[in-house]
Design a protein around this motif. Structure first.
Motif, PDB file in Angstrom:
ATOM      1  N   ALA A  80       0.834  -1.215   0.000  1.00  0.00           N
ATOM      2  CA  ALA A  80       0.000   0.000   0.000  1.00  0.00           C
ATOM      3  C   ALA A  80       0.861   1.253   0.000  1.00  0.00           C
ATOM      4  O   ALA A  80       0.535   2.250  -0.672  1.00  0.00           O
ATOM      5  CB  ALA A  80      -0.938  -0.001   1.195  1.00  0.00           C
ATOM      6  N   SER A  83       2.193   1.720  -3.522  1.00  0.00           N
ATOM      7  CA  SER A  83       1.136   2.180  -4.427  1.00  0.00           C
ATOM      8  C   SER A  83       0.856   3.661  -4.223  1.00  0.00           C
ATOM      9  O   SER A  83       0.617   4.400  -5.186  1.00  0.00           O
ATOM     10  CB  SER A  83      -0.144   1.361  -4.196  1.00  0.00           C
ATOM     11  OG  SER A  83       0.051   0.011  -4.551  1.00  0.00           O
ATOM     12  N   GLU A  84       0.896   4.098  -2.974  1.00  0.00           N
ATOM     13  CA  GLU A  84       0.689   5.525  -2.691  1.00  0.00           C
ATOM     14  C   GLU A  84       1.788   6.370  -3.327  1.00  0.00           C
ATOM     15  O   GLU A  84       1.527   7.451  -3.871  1.00  0.00           O
ATOM     16  CB  GLU A  84       0.664   5.750  -1.185  1.00  0.00           C
ATOM     17  CG  GLU A  84       0.437   7.205  -0.794  1.00  0.00           C
ATOM     18  CD  GLU A  84       0.463   7.412   0.714  1.00  0.00           C
ATOM     19  OE1 GLU A  84       0.547   8.578   1.145  1.00  0.00           O
ATOM     20  OE2 GLU A  84       0.417   6.414   1.448  1.00  0.00           O
TER      21      GLU A  84
END
Length: 289
Positions: A80, A83-84
Protein backbone atom coordinates in the motif's frame (compact mmCIF):
# COMPACT_ATOMS: atom_id res chain seq x y z
CA UNK A 1 19.96 11.27 16.75
CA UNK A 2 22.05 8.09 16.31
CA UNK A 3 22.77 6.98 12.74
CA UNK A 4 20.59 4.22 11.30
CA UNK A 5 22.07 1.45 9.13
CA UNK A 6 20.25 -1.41 7.43
CA UNK A 7 20.95 -4.78 5.87
CA UNK A 8 18.32 -5.69 3.27
CA UNK A 9 18.62 -9.18 1.74
CA UNK A 10 16.13 -10.90 -0.56
CA UNK A 11 14.95 -14.36 0.57
CA UNK A 12 15.39 -15.93 -2.87
CA UNK A 13 18.29 -18.18 -1.87
CA UNK A 14 20.76 -18.85 0.93
CA UNK A 15 23.29 -16.23 2.02
CA UNK A 16 26.90 -16.42 0.83
CA UNK A 17 30.17 -14.73 1.78
CA UNK A 18 29.25 -11.55 -0.08
CA UNK A 19 26.12 -11.15 2.02
CA UNK A 20 28.13 -11.90 5.15
CA UNK A 21 30.61 -9.15 4.32
CA UNK A 22 27.88 -6.56 3.79
CA UNK A 23 25.93 -7.58 6.88
CA UNK A 24 29.02 -7.63 9.11
CA UNK A 25 30.23 -4.30 7.75
CA UNK A 26 26.87 -2.68 8.49
CA UNK A 27 26.87 -4.24 11.96
CA UNK A 28 30.41 -3.08 12.71
CA UNK A 29 29.82 0.46 11.44
CA UNK A 30 26.60 0.79 13.42
CA UNK A 31 28.38 -0.30 16.63
CA UNK A 32 31.32 2.01 16.03
CA UNK A 33 29.00 4.98 15.47
CA UNK A 34 26.72 4.17 18.40
CA UNK A 35 23.94 3.70 15.87
CA UNK A 36 21.12 1.29 15.10
CA UNK A 37 21.03 -1.65 12.70
CA UNK A 38 17.79 -2.60 10.96
CA UNK A 39 17.06 -5.79 9.03
CA UNK A 40 14.72 -5.52 6.06
CA UNK A 41 13.45 -8.47 4.04
CA UNK A 42 13.09 -7.45 0.39
CA UNK A 43 10.55 -10.05 -0.72
CA UNK A 44 8.57 -8.33 -3.46
CA UNK A 45 9.38 -11.14 -5.94
CA UNK A 46 6.72 -13.65 -4.93
CA UNK A 47 7.85 -16.18 -7.54
CA UNK A 48 11.39 -16.55 -6.13
CA UNK A 49 11.18 -15.60 -2.45
CA UNK A 50 10.42 -18.46 -0.05
CA UNK A 51 9.81 -18.68 3.71
CA UNK A 52 12.62 -21.18 4.24
CA UNK A 53 15.13 -18.74 2.76
CA UNK A 54 13.88 -15.99 5.08
CA UNK A 55 14.25 -18.25 8.11
CA UNK A 56 17.77 -19.14 6.96
CA UNK A 57 18.66 -15.43 6.82
CA UNK A 58 17.76 -15.01 10.50
CA UNK A 59 19.67 -18.17 11.39
CA UNK A 60 22.81 -17.23 9.46
CA UNK A 61 22.93 -13.66 10.77
CA UNK A 62 22.44 -14.78 14.37
CA UNK A 63 25.22 -17.35 13.92
CA UNK A 64 27.53 -14.58 12.71
CA UNK A 65 26.83 -12.70 15.95
CA UNK A 66 24.81 -9.93 14.31
CA UNK A 67 22.02 -8.31 16.31
CA UNK A 68 19.28 -6.21 14.73
CA UNK A 69 16.22 -4.30 15.83
CA UNK A 70 12.76 -5.81 15.65
CA UNK A 71 10.21 -5.90 14.18
CA UNK A 72 11.76 -6.73 10.82
CA UNK A 73 10.23 -4.87 7.87
CA UNK A 74 9.01 -7.24 5.16
CA UNK A 75 8.31 -5.44 1.90
CA UNK A 76 5.46 -7.77 0.92
CA UNK A 77 3.49 -6.36 3.86
CA UNK A 78 3.75 -2.76 2.63
CA UNK A 79 2.49 -2.74 -0.95
CA UNK A 80 0.00 0.00 0.00
CA UNK A 81 2.86 2.40 0.77
CA UNK A 82 4.46 1.73 -2.61
CA UNK A 83 1.14 2.18 -4.43
CA UNK A 84 0.69 5.53 -2.69
CA UNK A 85 4.13 6.60 -3.91
CA UNK A 86 3.22 5.61 -7.48
CA UNK A 87 0.01 7.64 -7.21
CA UNK A 88 2.03 10.70 -6.16
CA UNK A 89 4.19 10.39 -9.27
CA UNK A 90 1.14 9.74 -11.45
CA UNK A 91 -0.43 12.93 -10.15
CA UNK A 92 2.64 14.75 -11.47
CA UNK A 93 2.24 12.98 -14.85
CA UNK A 94 5.63 11.30 -14.41
CA UNK A 95 4.49 7.69 -14.83
CA UNK A 96 3.09 5.86 -17.85
CA UNK A 97 2.19 2.22 -18.65
CA UNK A 98 4.09 0.27 -21.29
CA UNK A 99 2.58 -2.89 -22.71
CA UNK A 100 5.39 -4.61 -24.61
CA UNK A 101 6.51 -8.05 -23.43
CA UNK A 102 10.20 -8.75 -22.81
CA UNK A 103 10.32 -10.60 -26.13
CA UNK A 104 8.76 -7.63 -27.95
CA UNK A 105 11.26 -5.25 -26.35
CA UNK A 106 14.12 -7.53 -27.44
CA UNK A 107 12.82 -7.44 -31.02
CA UNK A 108 12.52 -3.65 -30.92
CA UNK A 109 16.10 -3.34 -29.69
CA UNK A 110 17.34 -5.72 -32.38
CA UNK A 111 15.52 -3.69 -35.04
CA UNK A 112 17.01 -0.42 -33.82
CA UNK A 113 20.49 -1.90 -33.64
CA UNK A 114 20.43 -2.55 -37.36
CA UNK A 115 20.97 1.22 -37.59
CA UNK A 116 23.68 1.40 -34.91
CA UNK A 117 24.33 0.54 -31.28
CA UNK A 118 21.30 1.02 -29.02
CA UNK A 119 22.12 2.67 -25.66
CA UNK A 120 22.37 0.49 -22.56
CA UNK A 121 22.08 1.22 -18.87
CA UNK A 122 24.98 0.86 -16.39
CA UNK A 123 24.08 -2.81 -15.91
CA UNK A 124 24.31 -3.45 -19.64
CA UNK A 125 20.58 -3.81 -20.32
CA UNK A 126 19.15 -1.89 -23.31
CA UNK A 127 17.17 1.24 -22.53
CA UNK A 128 13.44 1.02 -23.13
CA UNK A 129 12.95 1.34 -26.91
CA UNK A 130 9.15 1.48 -27.11
CA UNK A 131 6.70 4.29 -27.79
CA UNK A 132 4.16 3.72 -24.99
CA UNK A 133 4.89 7.18 -23.60
CA UNK A 134 3.11 8.69 -26.62
CA UNK A 135 -0.05 6.55 -26.41
CA UNK A 136 -3.25 8.51 -25.91
CA UNK A 137 -5.06 8.24 -22.56
CA UNK A 138 -7.92 6.50 -24.35
CA UNK A 139 -5.63 3.86 -25.83
CA UNK A 140 -4.00 3.23 -22.46
CA UNK A 141 -7.38 2.84 -20.78
CA UNK A 142 -8.51 0.45 -23.52
CA UNK A 143 -5.48 -1.79 -23.15
CA UNK A 144 -5.69 -1.82 -19.35
CA UNK A 145 -9.42 -2.50 -19.54
CA UNK A 146 -8.75 -5.49 -21.78
CA UNK A 147 -6.45 -6.91 -19.12
CA UNK A 148 -3.19 -6.41 -21.01
CA UNK A 149 -0.07 -6.88 -18.86
CA UNK A 150 1.86 -3.66 -18.33
CA UNK A 151 4.80 -2.08 -16.55
CA UNK A 152 4.64 1.39 -15.03
CA UNK A 153 7.66 3.40 -16.16
CA UNK A 154 9.11 6.70 -15.00
CA UNK A 155 9.13 9.39 -17.67
CA UNK A 156 12.81 10.13 -17.18
CA UNK A 157 12.96 13.23 -19.38
CA UNK A 158 10.02 14.84 -17.57
CA UNK A 159 11.43 13.87 -14.17
CA UNK A 160 14.82 15.36 -14.99
CA UNK A 161 13.21 18.63 -16.01
CA UNK A 162 11.68 18.85 -12.55
CA UNK A 163 14.83 18.04 -10.58
CA UNK A 164 17.82 19.57 -12.36
CA UNK A 165 21.31 18.56 -11.18
CA UNK A 166 21.61 15.90 -8.48
CA UNK A 167 24.43 14.37 -6.48
CA UNK A 168 25.04 12.21 -3.44
CA UNK A 169 27.63 11.98 -0.67
CA UNK A 170 29.77 8.88 -1.10
CA UNK A 171 31.85 7.84 1.91
CA UNK A 172 33.01 4.65 0.21
CA UNK A 173 34.23 4.28 -3.32
CA UNK A 174 32.64 3.61 -6.69
CA UNK A 175 33.82 1.14 -9.34
CA UNK A 176 36.15 3.73 -10.87
CA UNK A 177 37.23 5.28 -7.56
CA UNK A 178 34.37 7.80 -7.32
CA UNK A 179 34.06 9.25 -3.81
CA UNK A 180 32.98 12.42 -2.03
CA UNK A 181 30.29 14.36 -3.90
CA UNK A 182 29.22 12.20 -6.85
CA UNK A 183 27.08 13.54 -9.69
CA UNK A 184 23.96 11.45 -10.23
CA UNK A 185 23.15 10.41 -13.80
CA UNK A 186 19.66 8.86 -13.64
CA UNK A 187 19.11 9.47 -17.36
CA UNK A 188 21.64 6.69 -18.01
CA UNK A 189 18.89 4.25 -16.94
CA UNK A 190 16.21 5.50 -19.33
CA UNK A 191 12.54 5.12 -18.43
CA UNK A 192 13.00 2.68 -15.54
CA UNK A 193 10.23 0.37 -14.36
CA UNK A 194 8.70 1.44 -11.05
CA UNK A 195 5.96 -1.19 -10.81
CA UNK A 196 4.12 -3.86 -12.77
CA UNK A 197 0.48 -4.81 -13.05
CA UNK A 198 1.02 -7.84 -10.81
CA UNK A 199 3.55 -6.23 -8.43
CA UNK A 200 2.90 -2.63 -7.34
CA UNK A 201 6.56 -1.78 -6.82
CA UNK A 202 10.13 -2.38 -7.96
CA UNK A 203 13.52 -2.43 -6.26
CA UNK A 204 14.17 1.23 -7.10
CA UNK A 205 10.85 2.44 -5.72
CA UNK A 206 10.61 0.23 -2.63
CA UNK A 207 14.16 0.88 -1.44
CA UNK A 208 13.63 4.65 -1.55
CA UNK A 209 10.28 4.47 0.22
CA UNK A 210 11.57 2.05 2.86
CA UNK A 211 14.76 3.93 3.63
CA UNK A 212 12.75 7.10 4.19
CA UNK A 213 10.03 5.48 6.31
CA UNK A 214 12.62 3.67 8.43
CA UNK A 215 14.77 6.77 8.92
CA UNK A 216 17.86 5.19 7.39
CA UNK A 217 20.77 7.64 7.47
CA UNK A 218 23.60 5.44 6.12
CA UNK A 219 23.23 3.05 3.18
CA UNK A 220 26.11 0.57 3.04
CA UNK A 221 25.98 -1.82 0.07
CA UNK A 222 28.04 -3.30 -2.76
CA UNK A 223 29.50 -1.41 -5.71
CA UNK A 224 27.19 -3.36 -8.03
CA UNK A 225 24.48 -0.93 -6.85
CA UNK A 226 26.64 2.20 -7.10
CA UNK A 227 25.00 3.72 -10.18
CA UNK A 228 21.52 2.67 -9.07
CA UNK A 229 21.95 5.45 -6.52
CA UNK A 230 21.36 7.89 -9.38
CA UNK A 231 17.78 6.65 -9.76
CA UNK A 232 17.30 6.63 -6.00
CA UNK A 233 18.46 10.24 -5.70
CA UNK A 234 16.03 11.23 -8.46
CA UNK A 235 13.10 9.57 -6.69
CA UNK A 236 14.11 11.09 -3.35
CA UNK A 237 14.09 14.52 -4.95
CA UNK A 238 10.68 13.95 -6.57
CA UNK A 239 9.24 12.84 -3.22
CA UNK A 240 10.95 15.62 -1.25
CA UNK A 241 13.00 13.15 0.82
CA UNK A 242 16.37 13.65 2.44
CA UNK A 243 19.24 11.62 0.98
CA UNK A 244 21.16 9.18 3.18
CA UNK A 245 24.94 9.03 3.13
CA UNK A 246 26.02 6.21 0.81
CA UNK A 247 28.96 3.90 1.29
CA UNK A 248 29.53 1.38 -1.48
CA UNK A 249 31.91 -1.43 -0.65
CA UNK A 250 33.96 -3.91 -2.66
CA UNK A 251 32.37 -7.16 -3.79
CA UNK A 252 33.54 -10.53 -2.55
CA UNK A 253 34.39 -12.58 -5.63
CA UNK A 254 35.11 -16.23 -6.37
CA UNK A 255 38.47 -17.59 -7.47
CA UNK A 256 37.67 -16.73 -11.09
CA UNK A 257 36.94 -13.12 -10.14
CA UNK A 258 33.18 -13.41 -10.62
CA UNK A 259 30.56 -11.86 -8.37
CA UNK A 260 29.18 -14.46 -5.97
CA UNK A 261 25.81 -16.06 -6.67
CA UNK A 262 23.36 -17.63 -4.26
CA UNK A 263 23.78 -20.81 -6.29
CA UNK A 264 27.52 -20.93 -5.54
CA UNK A 265 27.60 -23.56 -2.79
CA UNK A 266 31.35 -23.23 -2.15
CA UNK A 267 30.79 -19.77 -0.64
CA UNK A 268 27.40 -20.41 0.98
CA UNK A 269 27.31 -19.74 4.72
CA UNK A 270 25.33 -22.90 5.42
CA UNK A 271 27.84 -25.03 3.53
CA UNK A 272 30.82 -23.37 5.19
CA UNK A 273 29.26 -23.80 8.62
CA UNK A 274 28.57 -27.49 7.88
CA UNK A 275 32.27 -27.90 7.06
CA UNK A 276 33.22 -26.54 10.46
CA UNK A 277 33.78 -22.84 9.75
CA UNK A 278 33.35 -20.45 12.68
CA UNK A 279 32.08 -16.85 12.62
CA UNK A 280 35.71 -15.76 13.07
CA UNK A 281 36.62 -17.80 9.98
CA UNK A 282 33.94 -15.98 7.98
CA UNK A 283 35.35 -12.61 9.07
CA UNK A 284 38.80 -13.70 7.98
CA UNK A 285 37.53 -14.98 4.63
CA UNK A 286 35.84 -11.64 3.80
CA UNK A 287 38.75 -9.55 5.08
CA UNK A 288 37.24 -8.09 8.24
CA UNK A 289 38.97 -7.89 11.66
Amino acid sequence: MPPVFRFAPSPNGYLHLGHAFSALLNFDLARQAGGRLLLRIEDIDATRCRPEFEEAIYEDLAWLGIAWETPVRRQSEHFAAYSEAIERLSAQELVYPSFESRAEIARLVAKRETKGAWPRDPDGAPLYPGTARSLSPEERERLIGEGAPFALRLDMAAARRRTGGLNWRESGEGPAGETGEVAARPEAWGDVILARKETPTSYHLSVVVDDALQGVTDVVRGTDLFWSTSVHRLLQELFGLAAPVYRHHRLVRDEAGHKLSKSTQATGLRELRAKGASPADIRRLVGLP
